[in-house]
Structures are given as C-alpha cells and as structure tokens.
Design a protein around this motif. Structure first.
Motif, mmCIF file in Angstrom:
data_model
loop_
_atom_site.group_PDB
_atom_site.id
_atom_site.type_symbol
_atom_site.label_atom_id
_atom_site.label_comp_id
_atom_site.label_asym_id
_atom_site.label_seq_id
_atom_site.Cartn_x
_atom_site.Cartn_y
_atom_site.Cartn_z
ATOM 1 N N UNK A 106 54.265 85.915 95.522
ATOM 2 C CA UNK A 106 55.045 85.859 94.283
ATOM 3 C C UNK A 106 54.203 85.344 93.114
ATOM 4 N N UNK A 107 52.952 85.795 93.052
ATOM 5 C CA UNK A 107 52.084 85.433 91.944
ATOM 6 C C UNK A 107 51.406 84.088 92.048
ATOM 7 N N UNK A 108 51.650 83.363 93.151
ATOM 8 C CA UNK A 108 51.121 82.004 93.319
ATOM 9 C C UNK A 108 50.106 81.983 94.459
ATOM 10 N N UNK A 109 48.924 81.376 94.273
ATOM 11 C CA UNK A 109 47.985 81.227 95.379
ATOM 12 C C UNK A 109 48.444 80.101 96.302
ATOM 13 N N UNK A 110 49.007 80.460 97.452
ATOM 14 C CA UNK A 110 49.658 79.475 98.322
ATOM 15 C C UNK A 110 48.725 78.835 99.335
ATOM 16 N N UNK A 111 47.831 79.633 99.901
ATOM 17 C CA UNK A 111 46.940 79.152 100.949
ATOM 18 C C UNK A 111 45.533 79.604 100.594
ATOM 19 N N UNK A 112 44.548 78.724 100.758
ATOM 20 C CA UNK A 112 43.191 79.129 100.442
ATOM 21 C C UNK A 112 42.150 78.279 101.130
ATOM 22 N N UNK A 113 40.983 78.896 101.368
ATOM 23 C CA UNK A 113 39.829 78.171 101.872
ATOM 24 C C UNK A 113 38.615 78.530 101.028
ATOM 25 N N UNK A 207 36.737 85.944 84.384
ATOM 26 C CA UNK A 207 36.852 85.806 85.830
ATOM 27 C C UNK A 207 37.843 86.844 86.333
ATOM 28 N N UNK A 208 37.753 87.124 87.611
ATOM 29 C CA UNK A 208 38.715 87.991 88.286
ATOM 30 C C UNK A 208 39.524 87.151 89.268
ATOM 31 N N UNK A 209 40.644 87.673 89.688
ATOM 32 C CA UNK A 209 41.525 86.889 90.546
ATOM 33 C C UNK A 209 40.861 86.479 91.857
ATOM 34 N N UNK A 210 40.003 87.328 92.425
ATOM 35 C CA UNK A 210 39.345 86.950 93.676
ATOM 36 C C UNK A 210 38.347 85.810 93.467
ATOM 37 N N UNK A 211 37.872 85.635 92.213
ATOM 38 C CA UNK A 211 36.993 84.506 91.910
ATOM 39 C C UNK A 211 37.727 83.174 91.987
ATOM 40 N N UNK A 234 48.482 79.903 85.865
ATOM 41 C CA UNK A 234 47.743 81.144 86.047
ATOM 42 C C UNK A 234 48.402 81.956 87.152
ATOM 43 N N UNK A 235 48.734 83.201 86.846
ATOM 44 C CA UNK A 235 49.450 84.069 87.781
ATOM 45 C C UNK A 235 48.497 85.070 88.420
ATOM 46 N N UNK A 236 48.885 85.552 89.595
ATOM 47 C CA UNK A 236 48.063 86.477 90.367
ATOM 48 C C UNK A 236 48.824 87.766 90.658
ATOM 49 N N UNK A 237 48.058 88.835 90.865
ATOM 50 C CA UNK A 237 48.644 90.158 91.058
ATOM 51 C C UNK A 237 48.816 90.909 89.755
ATOM 52 N N UNK A 238 47.974 90.598 88.778
ATOM 53 C CA UNK A 238 48.098 91.188 87.436
ATOM 54 C C UNK A 238 47.508 92.598 87.445
ATOM 55 N N UNK A 249 41.491 87.794 84.812
ATOM 56 C CA UNK A 249 42.169 86.571 84.377
ATOM 57 C C UNK A 249 41.963 86.337 82.881
ATOM 58 N N UNK A 250 42.949 85.734 82.229
ATOM 59 C CA UNK A 250 42.718 85.197 80.893
ATOM 60 C C UNK A 250 41.951 83.885 80.996
ATOM 61 N N UNK A 251 41.596 83.305 79.867
ATOM 62 C CA UNK A 251 40.972 81.978 79.872
ATOM 63 C C UNK A 251 41.961 80.964 80.441
ATOM 64 N N UNK A 252 41.421 79.910 81.048
ATOM 65 C CA UNK A 252 42.314 78.920 81.669
ATOM 66 C C UNK A 252 41.661 77.546 81.679
#
Length: 262
Positions: A106-113, A207-211, A234-238, A249-252
């Motif tokens: 839902x646009x949110x990075x929930x889990x990451x390593x 930047x890109x979302x995978x970054x 910052x939202x994901x899946x844009x 991504x936009x600036x953040x």
C-alpha cells in the motif's frame, strides 16, 4: 519473510564480494550509469529466491527494470530490489555499497534489509522492530541488537551522498546551521539515521524507489520517517508520473522522529 530476505542478502553479498575481489568489466546502461557482473549476479540470486518463496508477489528489480522488464500490474504488494546500490563505490574500490531487498505494501516500505558485504554492516527492519545484525566471515548471522533513532543532537549530524551531492543539498546543509557532516555512499545513509549514528539524510538529487525502499523500511522500523519536501511520507509504487519516469522519487528528507527540520 524477513528471514528469507536476510538469507538472500547474505548469498548475494557473498557473490558481490567474489566479483569485487576478482575484478570485472564495467558497462554503461542507457542512462549512462555503470553496471557490472556483480549487479547482475546479485540480482539473479535475489530474484530466484523471492520468486521461489513468494510466487504470487511481483518483483521490481533495478537491472530488470533497466531492461524494460516490469510487471504490468503490481497490485498492492510487491518487492523492490537493488542488487548493488552504490555501483560507483564498488567500481572505485570503496566499501560502502549495499545489497537491498524490500517489501512494499500500500505504498509503504514495510520490510527491508540492507547488507554492506565489504564492511559486514547489516540492517533489517519490519514494523516496530529494527536491528543491526552481526555477520561472521562465513556470511553467517552471529548476533543481533535492536536499533532506534535518537533525539536530535546539537549540532545535528547530517549524512550526505558521497557520489551524488548537489548544490541544493549543500544549501540545505547550510540552512540547518552548525552541523557535523558524514559522507557515505548507498542506502547506508538511511541506516546511519536508523541506528542513531546520524540525525538527518537530505536528498536533493535523483533516486529511484529501489535505491531507497530497503533503507527507508529500516528507518521507519527504527522510529524515523522519510518525507518529501511537502511533508508527506515518501510513497512507493509511483507509475505514470506526469513529470518523471516510473518509480522515480522526488527530493526527500529522511530523519529521526525528534530531529525533523524543514
């Protein structure tokens, strides 16, 4: 899921370091950014593992996306993979490149390593829990400790990009006033804020979302937030953005909860 992310990041990191030690050619992608055997082999390992374990969840990975391979319909939940963030650091024989895997819902990075195989720094995050992970020379996990963001120190410690600094970033740093500056590459910038080693990471470059997804997930799990310049998370899946490419991504500004300058 987080355990699978950790295992795949370690396997990919081992392969990245094999290439780092033996050396490889550096190619240019269509956007003139560098790509190496390490990027490609790391991505193969991660995608094979994710698709075997979670066949119903689409994957968006940097090198596949660069080749035009992206699922038409991502749905609400998908993976974001950057198999080697900081390729310039890798090519220049520096140490702060990382392997990144994230789940977006839902646009949110929930889990990451985020794994930096050259230095052994390893971070993970899921809702409500962020950790720094200790890894031995055999790429085995041997310890964990919880991490969280800190209240803003005086002066603030700002972490900035080593390879992608911009005049806008410099202007922002000056606007904050007296501040200590740490320069580092890749998604480790998010993790330094998450682990209370820095307070703010401003990014006024592309930047890109995978970054960003994996490091952002770790930061949010540690109590921080990444916001665009209008104050929104910052939202994901844009996709189908009017003025930019898919997943751009936009600036953040990423920071700890108690250190949120505007």
């Amino acid at each position: 899921m987080l355990g699978i992310f950790e295992r795949l990041a370690l396997e990919a990191g081992r392969e990245v370091m094999r290439v780092y030690r033996t050396g490889c050619a550096v190619d240019q992608k269509s956007d003139s950014s560098p790509v190496t055997e390490a990027d490609r082999e790391s991505e193969k390992i991660i995608l094979a593992g994710l698709r075997a374990a979670f066949p119903g969840i689409p994957c968006v990975a940097e090198e596949e996306a660069s080749g035009g391979v992206v699922a038409t319909d991502l749905g609400d939940t998908f993976f974001l993979v950057d198999p080697l963030d900081g390729t310039k650091e890798f090519v220049n024989r520096r140490t702060d490149f990382t392997v990144n895997i994230a789940l977006v819902r839902a646009g949110v990075p929930e889990i990451g390593v985020v794994f930096a195989p050259c230095t052994g720094r390893f971070f993970s995050g899921r809702p409500g829990k962020a950790e720094s992970i200790e890894v031995n020379d055999d790429y085995q996990i041997v310890g964990r400790r919880p991490i969280s963001v800190r209240a803003g120190t005086a002066p603030l410690t700002i972490v900035a990009s080593r390879s992608h600094n911009t005049p806008e970033t410099e202007a922002y740093i000056r606007s904050v006033g007296a501040a200590e500056l740490v320069s580092v590459g890749s998604s480790l910038k998010f993790c330094l804020v998450a682990s209370a080693e820095a307070d703010v990471y401003p990014r006024f470059g592309r930047t890109m979302e995978w970054d960003t997804a994996a490091g952002d997930a770790v930061l949010r799990a540690a109590g921080g937030m990444t916001r665009t310049l209008d104050g929104k998370p910052l939202a994901y899946g844009k996709r189908k953005q009017r003025d930019d490419a898919d997943f751009a991504n936009p600036h953040f500004i990423a920071c700890g909860t108690a250190a949120r300058p505007t």
